[in-house]
Design an enzyme around this catalytic site. Structure first.
Site, mmCIF file in Angstrom:
data_model
loop_
_atom_site.group_PDB
_atom_site.id
_atom_site.type_symbol
_atom_site.label_atom_id
_atom_site.label_comp_id
_atom_site.label_asym_id
_atom_site.label_seq_id
_atom_site.Cartn_x
_atom_site.Cartn_y
_atom_site.Cartn_z
ATOM 1 C CB CYS A 165 -0.961 -0.020 1.184
ATOM 2 S SG CYS A 165 -0.214 -0.555 2.729
ATOM 3 C CG HIS A 192 -0.206 4.323 3.365
ATOM 4 N ND1 HIS A 192 -0.834 4.398 4.592
ATOM 5 C CD2 HIS A 192 0.062 2.997 3.162
ATOM 6 C CE1 HIS A 192 -0.945 3.176 5.103
ATOM 7 N NE2 HIS A 192 -0.418 2.313 4.250
HETATM 8 P P1 NAP Z 1 -6.746 -7.574 9.331
HETATM 9 O O1 NAP Z 1 -7.632 -6.421 9.563
HETATM 10 O O2 NAP Z 1 -5.946 -8.102 10.473
HETATM 11 O O3 NAP Z 1 -7.643 -8.788 8.739
HETATM 12 C C1 NAP Z 1 -7.108 -10.066 8.557
HETATM 13 C C2 NAP Z 1 -8.149 -11.013 7.983
HETATM 14 O O4 NAP Z 1 -7.560 -12.297 7.793
HETATM 15 C C3 NAP Z 1 -9.366 -11.222 8.872
HETATM 16 O O5 NAP Z 1 -10.485 -11.504 8.069
HETATM 17 C C4 NAP Z 1 -8.987 -12.476 9.666
HETATM 18 O O6 NAP Z 1 -10.109 -13.248 10.090
HETATM 19 C C5 NAP Z 1 -8.243 -13.259 8.602
HETATM 20 N N1 NAP Z 1 -7.251 -14.159 9.236
HETATM 21 C C6 NAP Z 1 -6.259 -13.830 10.089
HETATM 22 N N2 NAP Z 1 -5.574 -14.946 10.453
HETATM 23 C C7 NAP Z 1 -6.164 -15.981 9.821
HETATM 24 C C8 NAP Z 1 -5.939 -17.393 9.809
HETATM 25 N N3 NAP Z 1 -4.952 -17.958 10.513
HETATM 26 N N4 NAP Z 1 -6.744 -18.159 9.047
HETATM 27 C C9 NAP Z 1 -7.760 -17.616 8.332
HETATM 28 N N5 NAP Z 1 -8.030 -16.282 8.308
HETATM 29 C C10 NAP Z 1 -7.237 -15.479 9.043
HETATM 30 O O7 NAP Z 1 -5.676 -7.270 8.170
HETATM 31 P P2 NAP Z 1 -5.823 -6.317 6.883
HETATM 32 O O8 NAP Z 1 -5.307 -4.973 7.184
HETATM 33 O O9 NAP Z 1 -7.171 -6.468 6.306
HETATM 34 O O10 NAP Z 1 -4.731 -6.941 5.905
HETATM 35 C C11 NAP Z 1 -4.957 -8.150 5.212
HETATM 36 C C12 NAP Z 1 -3.850 -8.358 4.175
HETATM 37 O O11 NAP Z 1 -3.867 -7.276 3.254
HETATM 38 C C13 NAP Z 1 -2.443 -8.418 4.778
HETATM 39 O O12 NAP Z 1 -1.663 -9.313 4.026
HETATM 40 C C14 NAP Z 1 -1.940 -7.000 4.580
HETATM 41 O O13 NAP Z 1 -0.535 -6.921 4.516
HETATM 42 C C15 NAP Z 1 -2.575 -6.659 3.219
HETATM 43 N N6 NAP Z 1 -2.757 -5.231 2.969
HETATM 44 C C16 NAP Z 1 -3.346 -4.432 3.905
HETATM 45 C C17 NAP Z 1 -3.520 -3.077 3.626
HETATM 46 C C18 NAP Z 1 -4.154 -2.116 4.602
HETATM 47 O O14 NAP Z 1 -4.139 -0.895 4.313
HETATM 48 N N7 NAP Z 1 -4.700 -2.572 5.722
HETATM 49 C C19 NAP Z 1 -3.120 -2.582 2.395
HETATM 50 C C20 NAP Z 1 -2.533 -3.435 1.463
HETATM 51 C C21 NAP Z 1 -2.366 -4.753 1.771
HETATM 52 P P3 NAP Z 1 -10.759 -13.102 11.559
HETATM 53 O O15 NAP Z 1 -11.504 -11.799 11.592
HETATM 54 O O16 NAP Z 1 -11.676 -14.276 11.601
HETATM 55 O O17 NAP Z 1 -9.638 -13.162 12.541
#
Ligand code: NAP
Length: 345
Positions: free
Chosen positions: A149, A242
């Site tokens: 991002c 960002h």
């Molecule tokens: P997040 O809010 O922590 O959400 C994580 C998601 O993955 C939740 O749905 C969670 O489910 C699920 N999850 C976590 N551990 C798991 C497991 N062991 N098995 C199955 N499901 C699991 O994270 P996020 O910010 O959305 O980021 C998700 C991905 O996108 C990451 O790889 C991050 O680097 C990438 N990303 C994020 C952004 C950003 O701005 N946030 C931007 C670009 C890329 P539960 O709710 O059931 O725990």
């Protein structure tokens, strides 16, 4: 217009919620499957998800029951917003099971046969899909990723400069929003009244992804662009958006006007989620600002300002993008629209 059924892996998270929001009323995609961790499996989305976006959770999603992150799911393609440690195994499993996987996670971004796609910049990298399918025996499946991002805020202006003047080196400082850490992310105790000079694993990504994105695809491989990036990444007390402070050295000389034109004339595409302006240049001396500019082009435009000649490098500028829209779910949806347009889905 043909409709495709989509599944979301990591649907309950920060990026997953953006998918749900952005896909409501999408003309090409209907969400038919949601998957997340054991904590959520078996619950209706409304119960599993702590909705954190402005506005109410869309009605259409509330009763869909969350499933485990295992193939098969009842859909034609999957969007993945899983943590990268989980994504590696899961995204590979879905691709092997014949699903197009359109991922936000870093797990496969730097694999040599996986496109790291920004449709306006490197659509020709989709040629890697055939290489990937043959190498791994994926059948109809494949993996396509979108960039980190933070990179998303400055790769577009960099691409504009690289096309016209060839980039030699880049010095970038990123100021990254709290939502970039997912939910619940950084504790309020740590971030209020503070700036954090460390985001685990971020600087190596910011120093390497742009060269792949701006690379040339020929004979089944990507030759990475030949420039170096030095990056420092900070977490700041901003909810979304960002910001990158960029200094760039060019191989060919250019006027300030030439640099400005290269950026502002960089064309957008004609896909459903394409913004009217891919890069918006702002003249006001105090812009871009996350609170005021992150929603430009419905969060899909990159906003650039503070463009000046630099005393050490050639030019400096400030670039901003919405990290959960252009930096995550919005980019993945645009990638899927391009994949449909090019008959990969
Ligand atoms: P997040 O809010 O922590 O959400 C994580 C998601 O993955 C939740 O749905 C969670 O489910 C699920 N999850 C976590 N551990 C798991 C497991 N062991 N098995 C199955 N499901 C699991 O994270 P996020 O910010 O959305 O980021 C998700 C991905 O996108 C990451 O790889 C991050 O680097 C990438 N990303 C994020 C952004 C950003 O701005 N946030 C931007 C670009 C890329 P539960 O709710 O059931 O725990």
């Amino acid at each position: 217009m043909k409709k495709y059924r989509v599944g979301i892996l990591g649907a309950t998270g920060t990026v997953g919620q953006r998918f749900v929001q952005l896909l409501e009323n999408h003309p090409q995609f209907d969400i038919t499957a949601l998957a997340a961790s054991d904590r959520s499996v078996g619950k209706p989305f409304a119960e599993a998800c702590a909705w954190k976006l402005a506005g109410a959770m869309p009605e259409y999603i509330k009763e869909i029951v969350v499933q485990p992150i295992e193939p098969p799911l009842d859909c034609d393609l999957v969007f993945s917003s899983l943590p990268s440690n989980v994504a590696r195994e899961t995204e590979g499993a879905f691709a092997r099971a014949g699903f197009p996987v359109i991922s936000n996670s870093s797990a496969y971004r730097m694999e040599e046969d996986v496109p790291l796609l920004i449709p306006e910049i490197n659509a020709e990298h989709l040629g890697l899909i055939e290489v990937q399918r043959q190498r791994h025996g994926f059948g109809k499946g494949f993996i396509v990723t979108n960039p980190n991002c933070a990179i998303m805020s400055f790769a577009p202006p960099l691409a504009a400069l690289n096309r016209k003047f060839s980039v030699e080196s880049v010095f970038v400082t990123t100021m990254q929003a709290i939502s970039g850490a997912g939910y619940p992310g950084v504790s309020s105790f740590d971030i209020i009244d503070n700036v954090l000079p460390y985001i685990a694993g971020e600087e190596p990504k910011v120093e390497t992804e742009a060269q792949k994105i701006l690379g040339e695809f020929s004979n089944g491989v990507i030759e990475k662009a030949d420039f170096t990036v030095s990056a420092q990444c900070f977490r700041v007390n901003v909810l979304d958006g960002h910001t990158a402070s960029v200094r760039v050295k060019l191989k060919q000389t250019s006027t300030l006007e030439g640099v400005m034109k290269a950026m502002s004339n960089f064309p957008s595409l004609n896909l459903y989620s394409s913004p009217k302006e891919f890069i918006r240049m702002c003249d006001e001396p105090s812009r871009p600002q996350p609170r005021l500019d992150r929603d430009n082009g419905d969060g899909m435009t990159i906003t650039v300002g503070r463009l000046f000649p630099d005393n050490i490098f050639d030019y400096r500028f400030v670039a901003l993008s919405h990290n959960t829209v252009r930096g995550a779910a919005g980019s993945a949806i645009l990638n899927a629209e391009l994949l449909v347009d090019k008959d990969f889905i």
